[in-house]
Design a protein around this motif. Structure first.
Motif, mmCIF file in Angstrom:
data_model
loop_
_atom_site.group_PDB
_atom_site.id
_atom_site.type_symbol
_atom_site.label_atom_id
_atom_site.label_comp_id
_atom_site.label_asym_id
_atom_site.label_seq_id
_atom_site.Cartn_x
_atom_site.Cartn_y
_atom_site.Cartn_z
ATOM 1 N N GLY A 283 4.220 7.164 -3.433
ATOM 2 C CA GLY A 283 5.402 6.390 -3.551
ATOM 3 C C GLY A 283 6.237 6.006 -2.554
ATOM 4 N N LYS A 284 5.887 6.400 -1.293
ATOM 5 C CA LYS A 284 6.926 5.954 -0.167
ATOM 6 C C LYS A 284 6.285 5.316 0.871
ATOM 7 N N PRO A 285 6.351 3.954 0.649
ATOM 8 C CA PRO A 285 5.254 3.241 1.520
ATOM 9 C C PRO A 285 5.857 3.183 3.018
ATOM 10 N N ALA A 286 5.208 2.949 3.873
ATOM 11 C CA ALA A 286 5.408 2.715 5.257
ATOM 12 C C ALA A 286 6.233 1.340 5.334
ATOM 13 N N THR A 287 6.842 1.096 6.262
ATOM 14 C CA THR A 287 7.782 -0.100 6.420
ATOM 15 C C THR A 287 7.682 -0.652 7.833
ATOM 16 N N ALA A 288 7.476 -2.107 7.888
ATOM 17 C CA ALA A 288 7.497 -2.693 9.429
ATOM 18 C C ALA A 288 8.353 -3.858 9.503
ATOM 19 N N THR A 289 8.780 -4.249 10.678
ATOM 20 C CA THR A 289 9.829 -5.078 10.717
ATOM 21 C C THR A 289 9.165 -6.038 12.077
#
Length: 198
Positions: free
Chosen positions: A113-119
């Motif tokens: 429930g803690k997704p990876a994130t990208a910018t």
């Protein structure tokens, strides 16, 4: 409808920024892309797999392109840009031939429930599968006018959208980069090459 179904065979003229997959762990921790035309790197001779149970993104564009490997051989790719993305149950895998046989590298993150994130995510891919939903999509726009900071060449076919959602993402790519990539619960393991993301 998948992204690959929407992509034409139009030749692009932009060179992808890429990082060799042999240093995939470094790739996932930080990227270097900024501006309309990213810094150019020669890709390795191996494609790699990326999967996620769910990708949610804002600021999406896609157009055709070409990236060269270290031998100077060109590879046609579909370049996808996502300004901000979250990826649940992220997986990346690659297999390399070595003097000792095949060696695989498998990286997972974004579970529980803690997704990876990208910018400023940019992917140079050759295949993509998944159930896709686009918000305010425009198909057939000029690649130099897409709604993301990285843009293609004037006169090339492109599409863009305000939002993108892909469930059951399975992707084969030559390159991935981001200005920031946050991997929650990252795990990297070496394998015998028989274990991939899909």
């Amino acid at each position: 409808m998948t992204i690959s179904q929407l992509t034409g065979s139009y030749p692009g003229r932009i060179v992808l920024a890429a990082v060799p997959v042999a240093v995939a762990s470094t790739l996932l921790l930080a990227g270097v892309a900024q501006g309309a035309v990213p810094v150019s790197f020669a890709v390795s001779g191996s494609q790699f797999q990326i999967s996620a149970s769910q990708l949610d993104g804002t600021g999406f564009s896609q157009y055709a392109g070409v990236t060269d490997d270290t031998a100077g051989d060109p590879h046609q790719v579909a370049i996808a840009n996502i300004t901000s993305a979250s990826l649940a149950d992220l997986c990346q895998s690659v297999v390399t031939d070595t003097p000792l046989g095949k060696v695989g590298m498998l990286i997972t993150a974004g579970g529980g429930g803690k997704p990876a994130t990208a910018t400023d995510l940019q992917i140079g891919m050759t295949d993509l599968k998944g159930d896709s939903t686009f918000g305010n999509i425009r198909i057939g726009v000029d690649a130099s006018t897409v709604n993301t900071a990285p843009k293609g060449s004037a006169g090339d076919f492109a599409q863009d959208a305000d939002t993108i959602k892909i469930a059951g993402l399975q992707q084969t790519a030559w390159s991935t980069q981001a200005s920031v990539f946050t991997l929650t619960g990252m795990h990297l393991e070496l394998t015998d090459g028989s274990k991939g993301c899909f």
